[in-house]
Design a protein around this motif. Structure first.
Motif: not given
Length: 483
Positions: A427-445
């Motif tokens: 459950f914890i890993c699934a929830t953390l998966g919402f964070i995009p992995q290929e785009a930098k934080f704060g960017t439009g992507a």
């Protein structure tokens, strides 16, 4: 006299069951995106997950499958009979709907494999627009649904050919990579020492672990096939052990082999989509056979991905329509054709696949589409997997009410601790998966992909509230007709 003889039942052997499940759980390409996300440290992650997660998961699935061996709904039946009808319905819905992004992802992979067969390079992203990529993906899903309903035993045939060939190719890559290194091939990842394997426990590390769970989950898909085994009490646990061994071999040794040819610190941006083909191309060059191995892999990959489509469409639709309480699901959705297939669930699959393809049309290129769909699977699939461990915990809490020919951890407290650990971790890993992995934080992507993640999960899971409402309307209409 022939008319007096009973029909001979067709049994599935335990290696076939293991291959059917292996097709849906892990493939050669599944080791590439964790390698890109976590580098060489992913070897430690694979080893940890093998012993702390995969083996318990497989053996939990063995006990649950043999406890509810006369139920058609697989995981949905486990939850329904160990808790209540409402949770059983939500399991069946989440189980079915989580397969949709994977079906789209697998269809994408079919296109990629054919592009390498015909083009022999990585130029698909430059030659094809995202619009036509989506159209072709949709066409493959439609065609395959039609073919599966026409060709008898397509599931078993494709699984045997695809699963067997993929495992052979994966093992061949590992062995030949070792041979190349022993005969002078330079190891690409440097430094290649114990320090390089040390995990970097950061937010990105944990947010990408959901993809590892997605890559290794799916043992419960074999549950509906227990009734097709001659001696499930002894054979089904064997199938699960073989499954765990094949999964562990491919993930651990396959990753080590990748480090021979790719620098884990500088990985190509399209590694998740094209990495497997790069790998066999580099291996072929090292062995002096050029692109031969790459072309062979492209053919095997196409067959393997079509086998995944067959298993996913068949097994998930059986769960969806096999054992759902009457008050939750509209009758038209569970209606079966003369071949025993729930055809309207295929229609729903097609519609939701189109919805996902429309979302992917907002992304800039094919590589981004491919990566985003993988990330979505790293969210939705682990949420579904939570139900496996929920059902196990619920069943073991009231184990006196249930009988099984196989018991994973005879001590009740020990079983609850292991089941609870797997549930919380997933459950914890699934929830953390919402964070995009290929785009930098704060960017439009980053914001765009985060929004798509929430829209996708809300729509796919939220539609589960609509089905009981439609069923109530259907019941009221039936009541009015009778009166």
């Amino acid at each position: 006299m022939e008319s007096l003889e009973p029909n001979k039942k067709h049994y599935l052997s335990w290696p076939v069951i293991a291959l059917i499940d292996f097709v849906t759980i892990i493939s050669f390409e599944n080791i590439f995106y964790p390698f890109q996300n976590q580098g060489l440290s992913v070897v430690i992650s694979w080893i940890f997950l093998l012993f702390a997660y995969v083996i318990p998961y497989a053996l939990i699935s063995s006990q649950m499958s043999l406890t509810f061996d006369n139920q058609a709904g697989g995981l949905a039946s486990w939850v329904r009979h160990s808790s209540n009808d409402t949770l059983g319905y939500w399991t069946s819905w989440m189980y079915w709907v989580q397969s949709v992004p994977y079906i789209v992802d697998v269809s994408n992979s079919v296109i990629v494999s054919f592009s390498w067969m015909f083009l022999g390079n990585n130029t698909l992203d430059k030659r094809m627009s995202t619009f036509w990529f989506g159209i072709l993906t949709f066409a493959i899903i439609l065609i395959f649904i039609l073919l599966e309903n026409v060709i008898k035993n397509s599931l078993e045939i494709l699984s045997l050919i695809g699963g067997g060939a993929m495992f052979i190719m994966s093992a061949l890559f590992v062995l030949l990579a070792g041979y190349a290194v022993l005969h002078g091939h330079h190891i690409a990842t440097q430094p290649f020492n114990w320090g390089a394997f040390k995990p970097n426990f950061s937010l990105k590390y944990f947010s990408t672990t959901g993809l590892l769970i997605f890559a290794m989950s799916g043992a419960e898909l074999a549950a509906p096939y227990v009734v097709q085994m001659r001696d499930p009490k002894h054979e089904f646990p064997k199938a699960m052990w073989l499954l765990a061994i094949m999964t562990g071999f491919l993930t651990i040794f396959g990753t080590l082999a990748l480090a021979m040819f790719f620098n884990a610190n500088h990985i190509p941006h399209d590694f998740k989509m094209n990495g497997p083909y790069y790998a066999f191309h580099l291996l072929g060059n090292s062995l002096g056979v050029g692109k031969l191995l790459m072309y062979i892999f492209a053919v095997v990959q196409a067959i393997f991905m079509m086998a995944q489509l067959a298993v996913l469409l068949d097994a998930s639709s059986r769960v969806f329509a096999g054992d759902v309480a009457d008050k939750f699901m509209p009758k038209w959705l569970t209606k079966k054709n003369k071949n025993g297939r729930p055809v309207h669930s295929y229609t729903m699959t097609t519609g939701l696949s189109l919805f996902l393809l429309l979302l992917t049309g907002t992304l800039p290129n094919i590589n981004t589409i491919y990566n985003w769909l993988l990330n979505i699977n790293g969210i939705i699939s682990p949420y579904k997997t939570c139900w496996v461990f929920f059902a196990f915990v619920a069943m073991r809490m009231h184990q006196d009410k249930f009988h099984s020919d196989y018991t994973f951890i005879k001590n009740k407290t020990g079983a609850l601790i292991v089941g609870g650990w797997c549930l919380a971790f997933t459950f914890i890993c699934a929830t953390l998966g919402f964070i995009p992995q290929e785009a930098k934080f704060g960017t439009g992507a980053f914001n765009h992909q985060l929004l798509l993640n929430f829209i996708t999960v809300i729509v796919l899971f939220g539609l589960g509230f609509v089905m009981p409402w439609l069923r109530k309307r259907e019941q009221r209409r039936e009541g009015m007709e009778l009166s």
